[in-house]
Design a protein around this motif. Structure first.
Motif, PDB file in Angstrom:
ATOM      1  N   PRO A  80      -4.614  -0.809  -9.626  1.00 18.58           N
ATOM      2  CA  PRO A  80      -4.899   0.351  -8.774  1.00 18.58           C
ATOM      3  C   PRO A  80      -4.131   0.294  -7.460  1.00 18.58           C
ATOM      4  O   PRO A  80      -3.883   1.316  -6.838  1.00 18.58           O
ATOM      5  CB  PRO A  80      -6.401   0.255  -8.538  1.00 18.58           C
ATOM      6  N   PHE A  81      -3.735  -0.925  -7.020  1.00 22.03           N
ATOM      7  CA  PHE A  81      -2.956  -1.026  -5.778  1.00 22.03           C
ATOM      8  C   PHE A  81      -1.592  -0.360  -5.967  1.00 22.03           C
ATOM      9  O   PHE A  81      -1.048   0.245  -5.053  1.00 22.03           O
ATOM     10  CB  PHE A  81      -2.780  -2.490  -5.366  1.00 22.03           C
ATOM     11  N   ALA A  82      -1.043  -0.468  -7.190  1.00 19.98           N
ATOM     12  CA  ALA A  82       0.223   0.208  -7.481  1.00 19.98           C
ATOM     13  C   ALA A  82       0.011   1.722  -7.469  1.00 19.98           C
ATOM     14  O   ALA A  82       0.868   2.487  -7.028  1.00 19.98           O
ATOM     15  CB  ALA A  82       0.752  -0.239  -8.837  1.00 19.98           C
ATOM     16  N   TRP A  83      -1.173   2.119  -7.934  1.00 26.89           N
ATOM     17  CA  TRP A  83      -1.521   3.550  -7.874  1.00 26.89           C
ATOM     18  C   TRP A  83      -1.542   4.026  -6.429  1.00 26.89           C
ATOM     19  O   TRP A  83      -1.065   5.103  -6.118  1.00 26.89           O
ATOM     20  CB  TRP A  83      -2.910   3.778  -8.486  1.00 26.89           C
ATOM     21  N   GLU A  84      -2.151   3.220  -5.574  1.00 26.25           N
ATOM     22  CA  GLU A  84      -2.256   3.569  -4.156  1.00 26.25           C
ATOM     23  C   GLU A  84      -0.858   3.829  -3.595  1.00 26.25           C
ATOM     24  O   GLU A  84      -0.616   4.813  -2.907  1.00 26.25           O
ATOM     25  CB  GLU A  84      -2.935   2.401  -3.428  1.00 26.25           C
ATOM     26  N   TRP A  85       0.082   2.932  -3.945  1.00 32.50           N
ATOM     27  CA  TRP A  85       1.460   3.049  -3.469  1.00 32.50           C
ATOM     28  C   TRP A  85       2.111   4.315  -4.037  1.00 32.50           C
ATOM     29  O   TRP A  85       2.741   5.075  -3.317  1.00 32.50           O
ATOM     30  CB  TRP A  85       2.225   1.792  -3.908  1.00 32.50           C
ATOM     31  N   ARG A  86       1.892   4.541  -5.339  1.00 30.60           N
ATOM     32  CA  ARG A  86       2.471   5.719  -5.994  1.00 30.60           C
ATOM     33  C   ARG A  86       2.059   7.023  -5.318  1.00 30.60           C
ATOM     34  O   ARG A  86       2.864   7.892  -5.053  1.00 30.60           O
ATOM     35  CB  ARG A  86       1.916   5.806  -7.420  1.00 30.60           C
ATOM     36  N   GLY A 136      -7.582   3.441 -10.989  1.00 31.72           N
ATOM     37  CA  GLY A 136      -6.493   3.871 -10.116  1.00 31.72           C
ATOM     38  C   GLY A 136      -6.527   5.363  -9.816  1.00 31.72           C
ATOM     39  O   GLY A 136      -6.043   5.805  -8.765  1.00 31.72           O
ATOM     40  N   LEU A 137      -7.155   6.143 -10.729  1.00 34.59           N
ATOM     41  CA  LEU A 137      -7.191   7.598 -10.521  1.00 34.59           C
ATOM     42  C   LEU A 137      -7.977   7.984  -9.266  1.00 34.59           C
ATOM     43  O   LEU A 137      -7.820   9.086  -8.754  1.00 34.59           O
ATOM     44  CB  LEU A 137      -7.801   8.293 -11.745  1.00 34.59           C
ATOM     45  N   ILE A 138      -8.814   7.057  -8.771  1.00 32.10           N
ATOM     46  CA  ILE A 138      -9.577   7.335  -7.540  1.00 32.10           C
ATOM     47  C   ILE A 138      -8.606   7.677  -6.403  1.00 32.10           C
ATOM     48  O   ILE A 138      -8.948   8.423  -5.492  1.00 32.10           O
ATOM     49  CB  ILE A 138     -10.438   6.109  -7.140  1.00 32.10           C
ATOM     50  N   THR A 139      -7.396   7.132  -6.476  1.00 32.34           N
ATOM     51  CA  THR A 139      -6.448   7.349  -5.370  1.00 32.34           C
ATOM     52  C   THR A 139      -6.034   8.813  -5.229  1.00 32.34           C
ATOM     53  O   THR A 139      -5.434   9.180  -4.240  1.00 32.34           O
ATOM     54  CB  THR A 139      -5.185   6.475  -5.533  1.00 32.34           C
ATOM     55  N   PHE A 140      -6.354   9.652  -6.230  1.00 33.53           N
ATOM     56  CA  PHE A 140      -6.095  11.091  -6.066  1.00 33.53           C
ATOM     57  C   PHE A 140      -6.977  11.666  -4.958  1.00 33.53           C
ATOM     58  O   PHE A 140      -6.644  12.638  -4.313  1.00 33.53           O
ATOM     59  CB  PHE A 140      -6.382  11.845  -7.362  1.00 33.53           C
ATOM     60  N   TRP A 141      -8.159  11.063  -4.790  1.00 29.99           N
ATOM     61  CA  TRP A 141      -9.108  11.595  -3.798  1.00 29.99           C
ATOM     62  C   TRP A 141      -9.017  10.866  -2.462  1.00 29.99           C
ATOM     63  O   TRP A 141      -9.178  11.452  -1.425  1.00 29.99           O
ATOM     64  CB  TRP A 141     -10.543  11.502  -4.349  1.00 29.99           C
ATOM     65  N   THR A 142      -8.821   9.562  -2.512  1.00 34.66           N
ATOM     66  CA  THR A 142      -8.654   8.811  -1.263  1.00 34.66           C
ATOM     67  C   THR A 142      -7.654   7.690  -1.485  1.00 34.66           C
ATOM     68  O   THR A 142      -7.671   7.035  -2.537  1.00 34.66           O
ATOM     69  CB  THR A 142      -9.995   8.217  -0.758  1.00 34.66           C
ATOM     70  N   THR A 143      -6.768   7.476  -0.522  1.00 37.58           N
ATOM     71  CA  THR A 143      -5.769   6.413  -0.686  1.00 37.58           C
ATOM     72  C   THR A 143      -6.205   5.128   0.015  1.00 37.58           C
ATOM     73  O   THR A 143      -5.469   4.162   0.035  1.00 37.58           O
ATOM     74  CB  THR A 143      -4.403   6.853  -0.120  1.00 37.58           C
ATOM     75  N   LYS A 166       0.541   7.419  -2.291  1.00 34.30           N
ATOM     76  CA  LYS A 166       0.895   7.478  -0.868  1.00 34.30           C
ATOM     77  C   LYS A 166       2.350   7.883  -0.688  1.00 34.30           C
ATOM     78  O   LYS A 166       2.702   8.657   0.188  1.00 34.30           O
ATOM     79  CB  LYS A 166       0.692   6.093  -0.241  1.00 34.30           C
ATOM     80  N   GLU A 167       3.232   7.312  -1.525  1.00 34.53           N
ATOM     81  CA  GLU A 167       4.672   7.534  -1.372  1.00 34.53           C
ATOM     82  C   GLU A 167       5.145   8.787  -2.113  1.00 34.53           C
ATOM     83  O   GLU A 167       6.327   9.123  -2.058  1.00 34.53           O
ATOM     84  CB  GLU A 167       5.439   6.315  -1.915  1.00 34.53           C
ATOM     85  N   GLY A 168       4.253   9.421  -2.834  1.00 33.64           N
ATOM     86  CA  GLY A 168       4.633  10.626  -3.585  1.00 33.64           C
ATOM     87  C   GLY A 168       5.487  10.335  -4.804  1.00 33.64           C
ATOM     88  O   GLY A 168       6.173  11.210  -5.329  1.00 33.64           O
ATOM     89  N   GLN A 169       5.441   9.071  -5.285  1.00 35.10           N
ATOM     90  CA  GLN A 169       6.280   8.688  -6.428  1.00 35.10           C
ATOM     91  C   GLN A 169       5.799   9.308  -7.741  1.00 35.10           C
ATOM     92  O   GLN A 169       6.555   9.377  -8.704  1.00 35.10           O
ATOM     93  CB  GLN A 169       6.248   7.153  -6.602  1.00 35.10           C
TER      94      GLN A 169
END
Lengths: 268, 220
Positions: B79-85, B164-171, B87-90
């Motif tokens: 999920p940390f990679a998700w956070e990066w994805r 990791g999908l949680i990062t759609f709502w909060t990073t 945040k960076e708009g990757q």
């Protein structure tokens, strides 16, 4: 040999970067809460493991539960110091060597090693430092240790020596990027090796004990300060820790300068 | 779809094989942890007449050496990679492709596993020489282990992908992820065999399926 008048002094440079770094971190205050939650979760897990280990035994290689609690406290405290000052800078060095961006640091009128070692501060990692100190104090209370000023002084000195030895080790790892180029995984290597510090190195087999003392200086970083806090430290162990750290500092400096000679940069 | 998976896996394996030193750094970091626990529990077993809850130093060695493979096989997109994805708009670029992004993630890590297994063999050899594991599995047990370990990879990969999908709502999800990881560490058999845990913890572990992605064996 005259000194370059434009070259910044290490002390003044460190203070300036530290101040800017802390001011930067202060803008993100919610991160303090997040880091605190993470620190508490990690110490909770460590205590649960300690509980399970000691539900099967009374001592582990001569260390009782409270003494091991002190080791875990020092381990957490040093992890906080390393994550606050050392790791962010070294990870940045590894990335910049790979991407050829180290030029920006090398062209500045300051010592390159000093500069690359002070640019980033993750101030909120201080939560681990605070939690570590609390755990050490709880352990000392459980041990009913009478806190003598000499114990406190030797603990602080050994903690500083241990942190410097970890910094030197990290610098060697980071400088390996001059030869190996892509070593993003070096932080996983360090984190994995550092985990061995949550137990006193005396429990490991002799070959591993040697490795965790002189190759990866975990004995000096965690076990020796924990021994100082619990009054188990001998003068000889303290002397070896100081001498070995001096050697490590000298070697890491030489290794860094040697690596710099291989650096081409992106613009070269 | 099989051709797509094969293509992603092949590219990933070829790419990872170019970075053998980096992979060894990564693997050694992963291997240290089980070695620590192997030493701790072997020390306790020796001080208690040579065994604890049926585990001898030899069976502990077998457990933790197998665990070094399990640990490396269970590495998935975190999920940390998700956070990066996010945040960076990757992630935007990946969404434009005609294949669902989960397939690339699953297949790339599958390709990497083949490099990991190859690089793991010398590590396992050295650990076996040093710690002398007691392990004599039958052919059938080896086959079952092979299926189970790939199944465990899929379970963990899908669990972590969903998390990791949680990062759609909060990073700012580091604390949530850490809570997950630490409970997984405790309940998956990663720190010690499940049999050494209190009964209630073993029941929680089985209920939450943590043991499915962790414990490489169950003693009889």
């Amino acid at each position: 040999m005259s000194r370059d008048p434009h070259r910044a002094g290490a002390g003044r440079l460190t203070r300036t970067y530290l101040r800017v770094g802390i001011m930067n971190e202060m803008q993100y205050r919610v991160n303090f809460l997040m880091e605190m939650v993470q620190s508490l979760l990690q110490i909770g897990t460590a205590l649960a493991v300690l509980g399970i280990v000691f539900s099967h035994t009374d001592t582990l290689a001569g260390w009782n539960r409270s003494e091991l609690l002190a080791v875990i406290g020092v381990y957490t405290l040093v992890r906080g110091l390393v994550n606050m000052f050392v790791q962010p800078n070294m990870e940045r060095v590894v990335t910049e060597i790979r991407e050829g961006k180290l030029d920006y640091a090398l062209t500045k009128p300051a010592d390159s090693q000093v500069l690359v070692s002070i640019r980033d501060v993750r101030f909120w990692q201080i939560t681990d430092v605070v939690v570590g100190i609390v755990v050490v104090v709880v352990a000392l209370v459980q041990l009913r240790a009478t806190l003598q000023p000499s114990h406190v002084a030797s603990f602080v000195v050994m903690l500083a020596v241990g942190t410097v030895s970890i910094y030197s080790f990290w610098l060697i790892l980071a400088a390996a990027a001059f030869w190996l180029i892509r070593i993003n995984e070096v932080q996983e290597l360090f984190n994995g090796l550092y985990r061995a510090g949550q137990y006193p190195v005396g429990i490991y087999p002799s070959w591993l004990k040697f490795g965790l003392t002189f190759l990866v200086p975990l004995a000096f970083a965690v076990t020796v300060p924990a021994e100082a806090a619990t009054g188990r430290l001998s003068w000889s162990a303290a002397g070896i820790a100081v001498a070995a750290t001096c050697v490590l500092v000298g070697f890491s400096r030489w290794f860094w300068l040697r690596g710099l000679r291989r650096y081409n940069g992106a613009s070269a | 779809m099989i051709a797509t998976y094969a293509a992603y896996a092949r590219v990933s394996a070829q790419q990872q094989f170019q970075y053998r030193a980096a992979n060894y750094f990564f693997m050694i970091g992963m291997v240290v942890e089980p070695v620590i626990y192997l030493v701790v529990w072997s020390t306790i077993a020796r001080s208690h007449g040579g065994q604890i809850e049926g585990f001898t130093p030899g069976t502990f060695a077998a457990y933790y050496i197998v665990w070094t493979l399990v640990r490396n096989m269970n590495i998935v997109l975190t999920p940390f990679a998700w956070e990066w994805r996010i945040k960076e708009g990757q992630f935007s670029g990946q969404l434009l492709r005609p294949v669902h992004p989960i397939h690339e993630d699953l297949a790339s890590f599958i390709g990497w596993k083949f490099v990991v297994i190859l690089l793991w063999l010398p590590i396992a050899g050295v650990l076996s020489l040093v710690f002398r594991p007691e392990l004599s599995p039958s052919l059938l047990q080896c086959v079952v282990f092979g299926i189970a370990i790939w199944g465990a990879y899929l379970i963990r990969a899908i669990m972590q992908w969903s998390l990791g999908l949680i990062t759609f709502w909060t990073t700012r999800v580091g604390a949530i992820f850490d809570a997950w990881y630490l409970s997984e560490m405790l309940l998956s058999g990663r720190l010690f065999p499940l049999q050494l845990m209190p009964d209630w913890m073993q029941r929680v572990s089985w209920f939450l399926l943590c043991s499915a992605s962790g414990s490489p064996w169950r003693s009889p």
